[in-house]
Scaffold this motif. Structure first.
Motif, PDB file in Angstrom:
ATOM      1  N   ILE A 103     -16.502  -5.581  21.529  1.00  0.00           N
ATOM      2  CA  ILE A 103     -17.150  -6.868  21.795  1.00  0.00           C
ATOM      3  C   ILE A 103     -16.951  -7.822  20.624  1.00  0.00           C
ATOM      4  N   GLN A 107     -14.775 -11.190  21.253  1.00  0.00           N
ATOM      5  CA  GLN A 107     -15.485 -12.465  21.266  1.00  0.00           C
ATOM      6  C   GLN A 107     -15.214 -13.297  20.016  1.00  0.00           C
ATOM      7  N   HIS A 199     -24.516 -10.870  28.029  1.00  0.00           N
ATOM      8  CA  HIS A 199     -23.361 -10.911  28.928  1.00  0.00           C
ATOM      9  C   HIS A 199     -23.693 -11.613  30.241  1.00  0.00           C
ATOM     10  N   GLN A 229     -16.531  -9.120  30.991  1.00  0.00           N
ATOM     11  CA  GLN A 229     -17.946  -8.912  30.685  1.00  0.00           C
ATOM     12  C   GLN A 229     -18.669  -8.207  31.832  1.00  0.00           C
TER      13      GLN A 229
END
Length: 249
Positions: A103, A107, A199, A229
């Motif tokens: 993640i 991201q 999410h 996601q």
């Protein structure tokens, strides 16, 4: 016997070198993907007017869905990266740490793309007086102006005084403090619950961009966010169940 002992000593070193090489390759791939996506945004009608032929579309306006999504999702992603680094240091569970690593890397890379587009479009990363999510027609979130030089700002003082989330799915300051103070299974469950909420909010935002944004590369990125996601939401539900917990209502 000596040869076997030597192999035993050097094996961990080889494993570390392999892991480092894999990590470096993944990071390089993310950087290349980011550069390619920014280039795509320049080529599909979102670059500076000087680079376009007569009659070609210019960059998005400051109040467009494209710019609003880039600004808001950059802030949203920043918190996900922060929470992932926190839980990395609060648990030794490899499954949770792998999820947090994925993640954080994904991201952070996407956040770089979004901020890079704003630079490419010569648009500000923050807008005074414009509430978060206002670009979503009929779906604006009741918030206040964002502050911060790099797009990772917070809401206005009245908003944060009540410790409300800046945007849907984002954790409050109190929740972040709880995560930093937790450890072991408690930290794992709290992280999975907070990231599940995060999410869900991110998926709603990305769907909004897929519907409202005009820049093709940004729409593609938004659709990719929804798919990725949603897959992670399913995985986190299973991880919570394995720990005797479930997503928050």
């Amino acid at each position: 016997m000596l040869g076997r002992a030597g192999d035993a000593v050097t094996a961990p070193r080889r494993v570390r070198r392999v892991r480092w090489a894999v990590g470096s390759a993944a990071a390089l791939a993310l950087l290349c993907a980011g550069a390619a996506t920014v280039a795509a945004a320049r080529d599909d009608g979102a670059g500076h007017p000087a680079h376009h032929a007569a009659g070609a579309p210019g960059p998005p306006a400051a109040d467009s869905a494209d710019a609003g999504f880039a600004r808001d999702m950059a802030v949203h992603h920043q918190q996900a990266v922060e929470m992932s680094f926190v839980v990395r240091d609060r648990t030794r569970d490899e499954e949770v740490r792998r999820l947090a690593y994925d993640i954080a890397n994904t991201q952070a890379n996407q956040r770089g793309m979004l901020l890079g587009w704003l630079d490419l479009w010569e648009l500000p990363k923050t807008t005074a007086g414009q509430e978060p999510m206002g670009w979503m027609a009929g779906g604006g979130h009741a918030g206040h102006a964002m502050n911060g030089a790099d797009g990772a700002g917070s809401a206005g003082s009245d908003h944060r005084a009540h410790d409300e989330p800046l945007m849907p799915g984002m954790a409050t300051r109190a929740e972040l403090a709880r995560l930093r103070a937790a450890s072991g299974r408690t930290a794992e469950v709290l992280y999975l619950q907070l990231m599940t909420d995060h999410h869900k909010g991110g998926v709603d935002m990305a769907r909004g961009c897929a519907r409202l944004c005009a820049v093709k590369a940004e729409k593609r990125l938004a659709r990719g966010m929804v798919a990725a996601q949603q897959s992670e939401l399913d995985a986190m539900a299973d991880m919570l169940k394995a720990r005797g917990a479930k997503p928050r209502p």
